[in-house]
Design an enzyme around this catalytic site. Structure first.
Site, short mmCIF file in Angstrom:
data_model
loop_
_atom_site.label_atom_id
_atom_site.label_comp_id
_atom_site.label_asym_id
_atom_site.label_seq_id
_atom_site.Cartn_x
_atom_site.Cartn_y
_atom_site.Cartn_z
N HIS A 95 0.99 -1.07 -0.10
CA HIS A 95 0.10 0.13 0.09
C HIS A 95 0.87 1.19 -0.11
CE1 HIS A 95 -2.39 3.11 1.97
NE2 HIS A 95 -3.39 2.74 1.29
N ARG A 133 -12.40 2.36 -11.91
CA ARG A 133 -12.48 0.91 -11.17
C ARG A 133 -13.57 0.89 -10.19
NH1 ARG A 133 -7.76 -2.16 -8.27
NH2 ARG A 133 -8.24 -0.64 -6.53
N GLY A 186 -4.35 -6.27 -14.28
CA GLY A 186 -3.88 -5.78 -13.07
C GLY A 186 -2.88 -6.75 -12.63
N THR A 187 -1.62 -6.36 -12.84
CA THR A 187 -0.41 -7.43 -12.50
C THR A 187 -0.10 -7.59 -11.07
OG1 THR A 187 0.91 -5.77 -13.41
CG2 THR A 187 0.22 -7.80 -14.81
N ASP A 236 -2.22 -7.98 -8.29
CA ASP A 236 -2.87 -9.04 -7.89
C ASP A 236 -2.77 -10.26 -8.74
OD1 ASP A 236 -4.48 -8.64 -5.62
OD2 ASP A 236 -5.42 -7.13 -6.71
N CYS A 242 -2.47 -2.35 -16.12
CA CYS A 242 -2.43 -1.36 -15.12
C CYS A 242 -1.66 -1.30 -13.83
CB CYS A 242 -4.08 -0.88 -15.09
SG CYS A 242 -4.89 -1.98 -14.19
#
Ligand code: PEP
Ligand code: MG
EC number: 2.7.9.1
Length: 849
Positions: free
Chosen positions: A425, A588, A736-737, A739, A801
């Protein structure tokens, strides 16, 4: 076919000399000879020959020496294929013996001749005969007596007189340099700089031009630009009665080159030689198509050019030099694009710690977001905000950050965490905000009750102490380190404009807030590729409503809370659409597990109970209900959208109403709505039908038309594998690489930082897969998803992304796989634009074989 050269070659304009066989220095010297610069006679030894010398097979020394005077004085320098790979140090004055000494005493005086002889005997003893350097410690090393003593010490130690035969001396020097190159340490060092394991070494043997003796004699280096800024500036030093690079030594009597109020200069001392040097260096720039540093010797007023090397340069200098060369018509714009390392561009966009300044590093971690900033330590977001209110620069230190820390991060100059990896994060948010950030600094011991951190060597820092975070190098520095300002100047803009002319893959930015979007526009992103809406709910005034929504037991209550959030979301989107002025914006729908919005400590729970006017037990019970064993694999993403469909209904409505509002004022907007964490076709069908229903309601209520595109975020391996059945329902797939990497490896992106270093050191992973796209595994899923998706729907838009989107290697992969665009943190947009342009230029103008 050209034969592998095996014999020494005199460097003449027509000699057969190549970078790949004789090394860069030999080739450059040939170019200087072709320019008719006064280069002393030089012979180049090819890689193959040097390799055989290392194995003990000496060349015909007589033949080699035939190229020089009967009584030669030579220097030997390394010539590797790429100058950055280094090589053994140069050896000067080979050939110095008693006979030449006598001769030199007449030519340059006894004092200078003795100094040259003594220096050579010492260098030869240590580097060639491998004698202990201590040998000379207690000796007089000056004058005739000094010379007698060093020669005697040599003889005593080796039981042989110092060799007088130049052939024997030269053979010894060549052998020691060849062997030094083949040593393990040297090999590992150059491999770390990108050299192949079998990289060859060439050697050049050059007649010495003596910088000693009568008249104006000396040596130095000159370049016409500043290495720090790239701006025109005559830079370098000259030292009378010196050899090699002595002029660059700090101590001693070096003087300026150009006239300078601070001291004497070569321009005053020898104006003609100075003018020659400027002329030669300018000619080298023009004809060698690069800013060069000239190494020279002046012998009795006459300039000799010993060598030319590309000037050392900072990132900003590299950009300015490349652009100036192209503007002067010396290189083409595409060549300028290729001259700048894309990652270097990132350095220019942020302040950096002055690389020359001393730094007291107290801890190292993962370089999670580039740039550097200093500030007082704070341990909580509240303290960060208080510091910001006092206009005080602070560094937020947390074990790891959560969405609750976003406001604290906004208020900080830099962030440091104990835990986390490159996609944690803290790292993701810091990159988005352009904040320097170091994560995973696990050698620091955090004591959050006492608000202290202790370094590995036992030093304890407390709140208020000043540190500097160097997010470019992953270092924590004690105190306030001197910084270089960011350089987002005209040369940079020009380079980027050229890059865009060649680029053939789109570049968008991941931007969640108006501030992000403004940066995205400034760096000319072609739209927003990912707007993570969850961050909007942490704004003041919204979190409580969000929590009310989470606490609602019934859909009806949930809807009432969402009705309050709707106008706020709509206003967020209107602002984003306004800033992006008609460029696409991909939003999103809500992704994280709901518990992330709930307080984690008792104080927070108590104030929530007050705000909701409920008993504390209700709050703790709901928090317990929402707790999950594996939240990242739990009720989040589209699963939330299906279990609590009112949330996505509200978001879709906010988007559509914002489109109408923004379109009224300016450019028409076609929003993109992205469903996160999909793993099954049915999830898409369910969300799609609700979004369509909301769109129909908004159209009817407003009596206006608008378009939108719906897409899926491919973050689970199953979504990639089943892309063929998902694609017909959507107009885009965005990978979404972060995750996808987490789930492909079964590796927690928030915890991997703890052991990633060991895994990379042990060679389990070549690189941190959260940092560098794993093209074999995750890449196969990307490739498969892209192919299956496109087979099912030809006009399917494909993008990436995840954090990998800004990496040059991932961009190459995505371009190859036919993706339409990449999306990355706003500050990485220029890197991506340049990297993409380089790929296109290399395709159009493949390197000559
Ligand atoms: C991803 O998973 O690659 C992604 C971009 O989403 P997030 O980082 O928000 O999970
Ligand atoms: Mg994700």
């Amino acid at each position: 076919m050209q034969q592998t050269p095996t014999s020494p070659t005199l460097i003449t304009p027509d000699a057969s000399i190549a970078n790949a066989t004789h090394g860069g220095r030999a080739k450059c010297l040939q170019r200087l000879v072709r320019l008719e610069l006064p280069v002393p006679r030089t012979v180049a030894l090819p890689f193959d020959m040097v390799h055989r010398i290392a194995a003990g097979q000496m060349p015909d020394m007589k033949g080699l020496l035939q190229h020089f005077d009967a009584q030669p004085l030579l220097c030997v320098r390394p010539s590797s294929e790429d100058p950055d790979w280094g090589g053994p140090g140069a050896v000067l004055n080979v050939g110095m013996n008693d006979a030449l000494f006598a001769d030199l005493c007449d030519r340059i005086g006894e004092e200078a001749a003795t100094a040259v002889y003594i220096r050579f005997v010492q260098g030869y003893s240590i580097n060639v005969a491998r004698l202990d350097p201590d040998l000379f410690d207690d000796l007089v090393v000056e004058g005739r007596e000094g010379l007698r003593q060093v020669l005697a010490a040599y003889q005593e130690e080796t039981e042989e007189p110092f060799p007088q035969d130049p052939g024997v001396q030269l053979a010894g020097v060549l052998r020691s340099m060849a062997r030094a190159w083949e040593g393990t340490t040297a090999r590992l060092l150059r491999q770390a700089k990108g050299a192949p394991a079998d990289a060859g070494l060439g050697l050049v043997v050059q007649e010495m031009a003596l910088g000693l003796g009568k008249g104006v004699c000396g040596s130095g280096v000159i370049q016409l630009v500043s290495s720090a800024t790239g701006r025109p500036k005559i830079t370098g030093r000259y030292r009378s009665q010196s050899q090699g690079r002595e002029a660059l030594k700090k101590e001693g009597s070096s003087i300026y080159l150009a006239r300078d109020p601070r001291g004497s200069s070569l321009e005053d001392l020898a104006p003609e030689a100075f003018a020659d040097l400027i002329r030669y260096t300018r000619l080298m720039r023009k004809r060698l198509k690069a800013e060069m540093q000239t190494e020279f010797t002046i012998e009795n007023g006459r300039v000799h050019v010993l060598d030319g090397v590309r000037v050392r340069r900072s990132s900003r200098a590299a950009v300015r030099i490349a652009v100036a060369l192209a503007n002067d018509g010396i290189i083409t714009p595409e060549e300028a694009i290729l001259r700048v390392e894309p990652r270097a561009v990132t350095e220019m966009l942020h302040r950096q710690v002055d690389p020359e300044a001393p730094r007291h590093v107290i801890a190292k971690g993962i370089a999670a977001s580039p740039g550097a900033a200093s500030g007082r330590i704070v341990f909580t977001s509240a303290a960060a905000q208080a510091a910001a209110a006092r206009d005080e620069s602070c560094v937020l230190i947390r074990r790891e950050t959560t969405p609750e820390d976003i406001r604290g991060m906004h208020a900080s100059a830099a962030v440091l965490t104990e835990r986390g990896g490159i996609t944690s994060h803290a790292a993701v948010i810091a990159r988005g905000l352009g904040l320097p950030c170091v994560v995973g600094a696990s050698e620091l011991k955090f004591n959050l009750r006492r608000n202290t951190v202790t370094t590995a060597d036992g030093q304890t820092l407390k709140e208020g102490d000043v540190i500097t975070i160097d997010g470019t190098n992953g270092e924590v520095i004690l105190g306030s380190a001197p910084l270089h300002e960011a350089a987002h100047d005209g040369a940079f803009q020009q380079l980027m404009a050229w890059a865009d002319e060649f680029r053939d893959i789109g570049v968008r930015a991941n931007a969640d807030t108006p501030a992000d979007a403004l940066i995205a526009r400034k760096f000319e992103a072609q739209g927003i590729g990912l707007c993570r809406t969850e961050h909007m709910f942490f704004e003041p005034g919204r979190l409580t409503v969000m929590r009310e929504m989470i606490f609602a037991a019934e859909a009806e209550d949930r809807r009432a809370a969402l009705d309050q959030l709707l106008p706020m979301q709509r206003a967020d989107f209107v602002e984003l659409f306004r800033i992006m002025q008609g460029h696409p914006v991909c939003i999103r729908l809500l992704d994280p597990p709901l518990h992330e919005f709930l307080p984690t400590n008792r104080d927070g729970m108590r104030s929530l109970a007050e705000a909701l006017d409920r008993p504390m037990s209700d709050v703790t019970r709901r928090i317990e209900e929402l707790a999950e064993h594996n939240p990242m694999l739990g009720l989040r993403g589209v699963r939330l959208g299906i279990n609590m469909p009112e949330i996505y209904d509200m978001q879709a409505r906010a988007i559509f109403e914002a489109v109408l509002e923004a379109s009224r004022e300016g450019a028409s907007v076609v929003p993109e709505i992205m469903i996160p964490l999909v793993s099954a076709k049915r999830e898409v069908e369910l969300v799609k039908s609700r979004v369509e229903a909301v769109a129909a309601e908004v159209r009817t209520a407003s009596n206006q038309r608008f378009d939108y595109r719906l897409g899926v975020m491919v973050e689970t391996p199953r979504a990639a594998l089943r892309a063929g059945e998902i694609a017909p329902h959507v107009s885009f797939l965005s990978f979404g690489t972060n995750d996808l990497t987490q789930m492909t490896y079964g590796l927690s992106r928030d915890d991997a930082g703890r052991f990633m270093k060991t895994y990379v050191q042990e060679g389990v992973f070549a690189e941190d897969p959260f940092h560098t796209l794993d093209v074999d595994g995750v890449g196969e899923l990307l490739q498969t998803g892209a192919e299956r998706g496109r087979d099912a729907r030809k006009d399917l838009v494909l993008s990436i992304c995840g954090e990998h989107g800004g990496n040059p290697e991932s961009i190459a992969f995505c371009r190859q796989a036919g993706f339409d665009y990449v999306s990355c943190s706003p500050f990485r947009v220029p890197v991506a634009r340049l990297a993409a342009a380089q790929l296109a230029v290399k395709d159009i103008f493949p390197p000559k074989m």
